[in-house]
Scaffold this active site. Structure first.
Site, PDB file in Angstrom:
ATOM      1  N   SER A 283      10.219   2.720   9.820  1.00 16.89           N
ATOM      2  CA  SER A 283      10.479   2.587  11.266  1.00 16.89           C
ATOM      3  C   SER A 283      10.993   1.196  11.650  1.00 16.89           C
ATOM      4  CB  SER A 283       9.198   2.906  12.057  1.00 16.89           C
ATOM      5  OG  SER A 283       8.263   1.852  11.916  1.00 16.89           O
TER       6      SER A 283
ATOM      7  N   ASN B 151      -3.042  -9.749  17.509  1.00 13.41           N
ATOM      8  CA  ASN B 151      -3.135  -8.908  18.707  1.00 13.41           C
ATOM      9  C   ASN B 151      -4.424  -9.256  19.462  1.00 13.41           C
ATOM     10  OD1 ASN B 151      -5.267  -7.438  17.543  1.00 13.41           O
ATOM     11  ND2 ASN B 151      -3.941  -5.806  16.809  1.00 13.41           N
TER      12      ASN B 151
ATOM     13  N   GLU C  44      -5.185  -8.941   3.788  1.00  8.23           N
ATOM     14  CA  GLU C  44      -5.409  -7.739   2.983  1.00  8.23           C
ATOM     15  C   GLU C  44      -5.415  -8.017   1.488  1.00  8.23           C
ATOM     16  OE1 GLU C  44      -4.024  -3.918   5.596  1.00  8.23           O
ATOM     17  OE2 GLU C  44      -2.459  -4.871   4.433  1.00  8.23           O
TER      18      GLU C  44
ATOM     19  N   ASP D 214       3.461  -5.406  12.611  1.00  8.82           N
ATOM     20  CA  ASP D 214       4.142  -5.964  11.428  1.00  8.82           C
ATOM     21  C   ASP D 214       5.612  -6.236  11.725  1.00  8.82           C
ATOM     22  OD1 ASP D 214       1.797  -5.771   9.978  1.00  8.82           O
ATOM     23  OD2 ASP D 214       2.260  -3.770   9.230  1.00  8.82           O
TER      24      ASP D 214
ATOM     25  N   ASN E 123       0.823  -1.211   0.000  1.00  7.14           N
ATOM     26  CA  ASN E 123       0.000   0.000   0.000  1.00  7.14           C
ATOM     27  C   ASN E 123       0.850   1.250   0.000  1.00  7.14           C
ATOM     28  OD1 ASN E 123      -2.625  -1.055   0.197  1.00  7.14           O
ATOM     29  ND2 ASN E 123      -2.427  -1.324   2.400  1.00  7.14           N
TER      30      ASN E 123
ATOM     31  N   ASP F 265       1.043   4.448   1.881  1.00  9.93           N
ATOM     32  CA  ASP F 265       0.520   4.956   3.154  1.00  9.93           C
ATOM     33  C   ASP F 265       0.550   6.478   3.167  1.00  9.93           C
ATOM     34  OD1 ASP F 265       0.059   2.498   4.201  1.00  9.93           O
ATOM     35  OD2 ASP F 265       1.782   2.479   5.558  1.00  9.93           O
TER      36      ASP F 265
ATOM     37  N   GLY G 249       6.285   6.708  11.038  1.00  8.21           N
ATOM     38  CA  GLY G 249       6.039   6.019   9.769  1.00  8.21           C
ATOM     39  C   GLY G 249       5.879   4.520   9.915  1.00  8.21           C
TER      40      GLY G 249
ATOM     41  N   GLY H  96       1.428  -1.230   3.864  1.00  6.52           N
ATOM     42  CA  GLY H  96       0.670  -2.470   3.645  1.00  6.52           C
ATOM     43  C   GLY H  96       1.274  -3.489   4.600  1.00  6.52           C
TER      44      GLY H  96
ATOM     45  N   THR I 141       2.263   2.589  14.225  1.00 10.23           N
ATOM     46  CA  THR I 141       1.760   2.047  12.947  1.00 10.23           C
ATOM     47  C   THR I 141       2.274   0.655  12.588  1.00 10.23           C
ATOM     48  OG1 THR I 141       1.603   4.297  12.134  1.00 10.23           O
ATOM     49  CG2 THR I 141       1.390   2.570  10.502  1.00 10.23           C
TER      50      THR I 141
HETATM   51  P1  ADP Z   1      -0.669  -4.261  16.563  1.00  8.42           P
HETATM   52  O1  ADP Z   1       0.320  -3.227  16.120  1.00  8.42           O
HETATM   53  O2  ADP Z   1      -0.892  -5.355  15.563  1.00  8.42           O
HETATM   54  O3  ADP Z   1      -1.950  -3.687  17.104  1.00  8.42           O
HETATM   55  P2  ADP Z   1       0.323  -4.578  19.272  1.00  8.42           P
HETATM   56  O4  ADP Z   1      -0.283  -3.248  19.592  1.00  8.42           O
HETATM   57  O5  ADP Z   1      -0.006  -5.707  20.173  1.00  8.42           O
HETATM   58  O6  ADP Z   1       0.010  -5.037  17.774  1.00  8.42           O
HETATM   59  O7  ADP Z   1       1.911  -4.362  19.218  1.00  8.42           O
HETATM   60  C1  ADP Z   1       2.787  -5.364  18.782  1.00  8.42           C
HETATM   61  C2  ADP Z   1       4.020  -5.369  19.658  1.00  8.42           C
HETATM   62  O8  ADP Z   1       4.659  -4.087  19.591  1.00  8.42           O
HETATM   63  C3  ADP Z   1       3.731  -5.608  21.138  1.00  8.42           C
HETATM   64  O9  ADP Z   1       3.702  -6.994  21.425  1.00  8.42           O
HETATM   65  C4  ADP Z   1       4.907  -4.911  21.824  1.00  8.42           C
HETATM   66  O10 ADP Z   1       6.033  -5.771  21.860  1.00  8.42           O
HETATM   67  C5  ADP Z   1       5.211  -3.746  20.849  1.00  8.42           C
HETATM   68  N1  ADP Z   1       4.573  -2.499  21.326  1.00  8.42           N
HETATM   69  C6  ADP Z   1       3.363  -2.028  20.973  1.00  8.42           C
HETATM   70  N2  ADP Z   1       3.095  -0.846  21.616  1.00  8.42           N
HETATM   71  C7  ADP Z   1       4.170  -0.608  22.397  1.00  8.42           C
HETATM   72  C8  ADP Z   1       4.531   0.451  23.308  1.00  8.42           C
HETATM   73  N3  ADP Z   1       3.716   1.492  23.540  1.00  8.42           N
HETATM   74  N4  ADP Z   1       5.743   0.358  23.929  1.00  8.42           N
HETATM   75  C9  ADP Z   1       6.600  -0.670  23.692  1.00  8.42           C
HETATM   76  N5  ADP Z   1       6.315  -1.695  22.855  1.00  8.42           N
HETATM   77  C10 ADP Z   1       5.127  -1.670  22.209  1.00  8.42           C
END
Ligand code: ADP
Length: 299
Positions: free
Chosen positions: A284, A179, A136, A245, A10, A12, A280, A38, A241
Site C-alpha cells: 500500500s 503516534n 521490533e 510506517d 515480518n 504479514d 495490505g 514488519g 496497517t
Molecule cells: P499509526 O499507524 O502508527 O497508528 P497514525 O494512526 O497516527 O499512526 O497514522 C499515521 C498517519 O497516517 C497520520 O498522521 C495521518 O497522516 C495518516 N492517517 C491515518 N489514518 C488516516 C485516515 N483515516 N485518513 C487519512 N489519513 C490517515
C-alpha cells in the site's frame, strides 16, 4: 550521508473480518492474504519509494527470502541483511469492516540481532549518517550507543511500546516519530492530549525533535523552537496497517533531503493518506510520483 534502517522484517498474515474476534469467540475470516511486512521493512520500502537510498539491516530465516526480494524489488540495499537458521518474524493482522486493525507479532529472527552483527554493520557507517530504528528487534540499546559514539543521527519510531523501550538510552535519540498512544505510553500522560505529550517529551529530551501522528486528525512537529501542524487528507479508510510506517519513511526521506518540517509533514501526510486508501502493508506504500500527483487525484 548514508541512511541505515536497522529493523524488523515480518511475514504479514492478514485476515479480513466483519468485527474483531471477541474473547472466547471463534469466527470465520472473510478473506486471507500474506504480505511482506514488519515496521522495519515497511519503513525501508517507504524511504526507497520516496527516492532515498536506504540500507536495511536485520535478520530473516530461510522461510523469509521473499522479504529480501520485496526489499530489493523496492530498491532497498540488502547488503547487510542476515539469513539465519530459524523462522522469520511473522504478524497476524485482523482488519475489520471499517479498516481498523489489530496485530499480534511473533519476533522470530528479529529477536536474534547480536552485538557482533550490530558492530559489523555499523562499521560501514560514519559521522553524519542516519540511523532509523523501531522497537521490533533485539539489542536496540547497543545499536543506539554504538551509532551515537560514531556520530550518527538517530531517529526512533518507538513502536510497539513495551517494557524494553523504557530501558533504552532514549536521551541519545535525535528524532522521535510516534503516534498518540505511543506518546501517552512513553510519557505516562493519562489523557490523549497532544500538547501535554509534546510538553513532556520536550522537557525530558530537550535535544530532540518530535513528530506526533494523530491518525485521521493529521500530524504535528515540535522541536528547537519550531512547531507546526498538518491536517490529514480526507480519504475512505480501507486499511490503516502501514499508515504510520509510510508516514515515518516519507518524513525521514524529506528530512534526509533537507526539507523543512512543514514540507516533510505535508509529503508524509499525503503518502500515508494514499496508504490508508489501499489494502495490505508494504504493497500500500505509494511512490513519490503518486504522492506528487495526490492533490489532483482527490479533487
Ligand atoms: P499509526 O499507524 O502508527 O497508528 P497514525 O494512526 O497516527 O499512526 O497514522 C499515521 C498517519 O497516517 C497520520 O498522521 C495521518 O497522516 C495518516 N492517517 C491515518 N489514518 C488516516 C485516515 N483515516 N485518513 C487519512 N489519513 C490517515
Amino acid at each position: 550521508m548514508k541512511v541505515l534502517n536497522f529493523g524488523s522484517l515480518n511475514i504479514d498474515k492478514v485476515y479480513k473480518v466483519v468485527d474483531f474476534v471477541q474473547p472466547g469467540e471463534t469466527i470465520l475470516s472473510l478473506d486471507y492474504q500474506e504480505f511482506c511486512g514488519g515496521k522495519g521493512l515497511n519503513q525501508s520500502i517507504a524511504l526507497s519509494r520516496a527516492g532515498t537510498m536506504v540500507y536495511h539491516a536485520g535478520a530473516i530465516g530461510e522461510d523469509g527470502m521473499r522479504l529480501k526480494s520485496a526489499l530489493e524489488e523496492a530498491g532497498v540495499k540488502t547488503t547487510f541483511l542476515q539469513v539465519l537458521s530459524e523462522p522469520s518474524g511473522h504478524a497476524v493482522i485482523e482488519v475489520d469492516g471499517s479498516g481498523q486493525n489489530r496485530i499480534i507479532v511473533t519476533q522470530g529472527t528479529n529477536g536474534r540481532i547480536t552485538k557482533n552483527y550490530v558492530d559489523e554493520v555499523l562499521g560501514h557507517f560514519e559521522k553524519g549518517d542516519i540511523l532509523l530504528l523501531q522497537n521490533e528487534i533485539s539489542n536496540i540499546s547497543h545499536i543506539m550507543e554504538n551509532a551515537k559514539a560514531k556520530g550518527m543521527i538517530i531517529a526512533l519510531n518507538p513502536s510497539p511500546t513495551n517494557k524494553a523501550l523504557y530501558e533504552y538510552p532514549l536521551n541519545l535519540v535525535d528524532i522521535f516519530i510516534l503516534n498518540e498512544k505511543e506518546g501517552m505510553a512513553l510519557t505516562g500522560t493519562p489523557e490523549c492530549c497532544q500538547e501535554k505529550i509534546l510538553d513532556c517529551l520536550e522537557k525530558r529530551y530537550p535535544e530532540a525533535v518530535f513528530v506526533l501522528t494523530l491518525g485521521a486528525e493529521g500530524a504535528c512537529y515540535r522541536g528547537r523552537g519550531e512547531h507546526c501542524y498538518q491536517a490529514a487528507f480526507s480519504i475512505d479508510a480501507v486499511d490503516t496497517t502501514a499508515a504510520g510506517d509510510t508516514f515515518c519513511g516519507y518524513f525521514m526521506a524529506e528530512y534526509v533531503n533537507g526539507k523543512r518540517p512543514t514540507e516533510a509533514l505535508l509529503t508524509a501526510t499525503k503518502a500515508s493518506a494514499i496508504a490508508v486508501g489501499r489494502k495490505g502493508a508494504s504493497p500500500s506504500i505509494p511512490t513519490m510520483e503518486e504522492v506528487e500527483e495526490f492533490p489532483e487525484i482527490i479533487q
